[in-house]
Design a protein around this motif. Structure first.
Motif, PDB file in Angstrom:
ATOM      1  N   GLN A 184      -4.454  -3.627   1.777  1.00  0.00           N
ATOM      2  CA  GLN A 184      -3.299  -4.438   1.404  1.00  0.00           C
ATOM      3  C   GLN A 184      -3.735  -5.759   0.783  1.00  0.00           C
ATOM      4  O   GLN A 184      -3.187  -6.199  -0.239  1.00  0.00           O
ATOM      5  N   ASN A 233      -3.022  -6.487  -3.179  1.00  0.00           N
ATOM      6  CA  ASN A 233      -2.153  -7.623  -3.495  1.00  0.00           C
ATOM      7  C   ASN A 233      -2.888  -8.650  -4.350  1.00  0.00           C
ATOM      8  O   ASN A 233      -2.298  -9.253  -5.258  1.00  0.00           O
ATOM      9  N   VAL A 250       0.837  -1.205   0.000  1.00  0.00           N
ATOM     10  CA  VAL A 250       0.000   0.000   0.000  1.00  0.00           C
ATOM     11  C   VAL A 250       0.867   1.249   0.000  1.00  0.00           C
ATOM     12  O   VAL A 250       0.603   2.210  -0.732  1.00  0.00           O
TER      13      VAL A 250
END
Length: 535
Positions: A123, A127, A88
């Motif tokens: 995050q 991802n 992030v």
């Protein structure tokens, strides 16, 4: 009519799908050199959503940077699988460095939206998107990536539930477009014993041609019961809805808004169907194909009205101009008739299915129907490699987010306006004024030759036109004389003589020309009528 079209034996094309017939019409149109071809046959839109595509590209730039970090000491374009640690923060830096690149701000907003509205950790989601864009892993879960599914569920709920309180108690299976969803649905119902050869199924007709053709294939041989839409209102009469009381009917197939009519089911029609299902046919399977629902005003799907019974098919192809992406989903509620029907099967049938799915789990009877569909999409044996391509799932999520974050519905309004303006232009240039209908969607329009002929020339002309089978050569005459390509309504099981015009795939000016040229050919038929009646 010219001698060239007089020599065509139209009867040999009688069994062709309208989409195959279109190719024959194009051949006829191209016999006249140096003339523009106005193909309003197939409904591939000539507009598309650009912002989520730009976001896809910018995500790709960042994803490659993430990949190259892993093996930064190596040369030659070598990368690895990102682990997501610190992702992030690095994205925030990337966003600042690329603040002027369209699509970057979209991605920032998307991460904020999904955190605030869906509770997805930034995050974790970023991802997932990065690795999915890279396509460096198999799809896990194979049905659909976890957070992408949450995003697309929110979009499906927003578009399918209308003013009904939205539920997110359903699963999605990401597929290679709406056509794959149709294929997997029929295939899986048969392989699981929910449908058998000779079973009765109901189709709300007229309908998208493959729904007429699939049941007739040798591997299915289903007995079709038609629920005929009133071809003036394009709603189901009470007597047609009542046919569903026949308990021998196992499945109901619906395209809503209708194709080719491009009219959505009214609230009244939906309520009547829902009441019958709830009171008399809780056992009925329903497949609703709602690909055009996003073009309608205040759309409500049977998926929302009859959630227990309904499998929803949705494609991103038309609304986002993404027919080449092959993006679709199947939605089934957690509590559904398909799983209950599996549980209620005979022990003999259950043993057969235990054997079919024994390689997937020690307890095959626990596999939900939607997950069986995933397995069936890869012949069961290749279930471990099932799942829609991950970059495709990323683009699907970005399309969904584009609409979820568009609070003012700018894109939706633009899509609706462009097709409705073309509708008005077409009819204006034919010299015909059409009545308003709040349920009309206008992605397609049907030129009902009976209605239009009566409006323009009177009922005697219509009787002559039909009595002399002029409808059989109308499309070929139109193609040969003007270069205009339309599809026959008959191919969608329309009773009245009609042709379908796609309002999605040509320019405003070209619809002016189609209106004028269609009127020109109809005027020629009227001249033939006058000549014949005065002879």
């Amino acid at each position: 009519m010219t001698t060239e079209t007089n020599t065509i034996d139209f009867s040999k094309f009688a069994n062709l799908s309208p989409f195959e017939l279109k190719d024959k019409l194009i051949e006829v149109a191209q016999t006249v050199p140096d003339r523009a071809l106005l193909d309003a046959g197939r409904g591939n839109p000539n507009f598309l959503a650009t912002l989520p595509r730009r976001a896809f590209l910018r995500l790709g730039d960042f994803a490659l940077e993430e990949s190259e970090r892993t093996y930064s000491y190596l040369n030659g374009g070598f990368g690895g699988i990102p682990d997501g640690v610190g992702i992030v923060e690095r994205f925030d830096t990337f966003a600042k460095q690329n603040a002027n690149a369209e699509g970057v701000k979209f991605l920032q907003k998307a991460l904020s939206y999904t955190k605030d509205r869906l509770g997805i950790d930034k995050q974790v989601f970023l991802n997932e998107l990065v690795n999915a864009f890279l396509g460096c892993n198999y799809p896990v879960p194979d049905r659909m990536l976890t957070n992408i599914e949450q995003v697309v569920k929110q979009y499906i709920g927003q578009e399918m539930y209308g003013n009904i309180p939205m539920s997110n108690d359903f699963d999605l299976f990401a597929t290679e477009g709406g056509t794959a969803s149709m294929t997997y649905s029929f295939q899986s119902m048969f392989n699981n014993g929910l449908l058998k050869k000779g079973d009765k199924i109901a189709l709300i007709t007229p309908i998208f041609t493959p729904y007429l053709e699939i049941p007739e294939l040798a591997e299915y041989e289903l007995d079709i019961v038609e629920l005929r839409l009133d071809e003036e209102t394009w709603q189901l009469p009470d007597a047609e809805i009542a046919k569903l009381e026949d308990t021998d009917i196992k499945l109901l197939c619906v395209v809503n808004p209708a194709n080719p009519a491009s009219v959505k089911m009214s609230d009244e029609t939906l309520d009547k169907i829902a009441t019958l299902i709830d009171t008399k046919r809780k056992d009925l399977f329903i497949i609703t194909d709602d690909v055009y629902g996003t073009f309608a005003d205040d759309f409500v799907s049977l998926f929302a009205k009859c959630p227990y019974n309904t499998l929803c098919v949705y494609s991103f192809s038309k609304y986002f101009g993404a027919t080449g992406w092959r993006l679709g989903v199947i939605g089934i509620q957690h509590n559904n008739v398909f799983d209950d029907a599996l549980q209620n099967q005979s022990e003999e049938q259950k043993l057969l299915l235990d054997d079919r799915y024994k390689t997937l789990t020690p307890e095959p009877r626990t596999i939900k129907f939607i997950d069986r569909m995933v397995a069936e999409s890869r012949g069961v044996a290749l279930n471990h490699t099932a799942g829609l391509s991950l970059p495709q799932q990323v683009q699907m999520a970005l399309f969904s987010l584009a609409c979820l974050m568009d609070a003012e519905e700018t894109y939706k309004d633009a899509c609706k306006n462009i097709i409705r303006q073309r509708y008005n232009t077409l009819y204006k240039n034919m010299g015909v004024e059409m009545e308003k209908d709040v349920n009309r969607v206008d992605y397609y329009t049907l030129l009902d030759l009976d209605v239009l002929g009566a409006k323009m020339y009177g009922q005697e002309f219509v009787d002559w036109f039909k009595g002399n089978s002029k409808g059989k050569d109308f499309l070929f005459r139109l193609a040969h004389e003007t270069g205009v390509i339309l599809l026959p309504g008959k191919g969608f099981d329309v009773v009245h003589g009609s042709v379908r015009v796609s309002l999605a795939n040509l320019t405003h000016h070209e619809y002016e020309l189609i209106g004028r040229e269609t009127r020109k050919v109809l005027d020629e038929y009227y001249h033939d009528f006058i000549t014949a009646t005065q002879a």
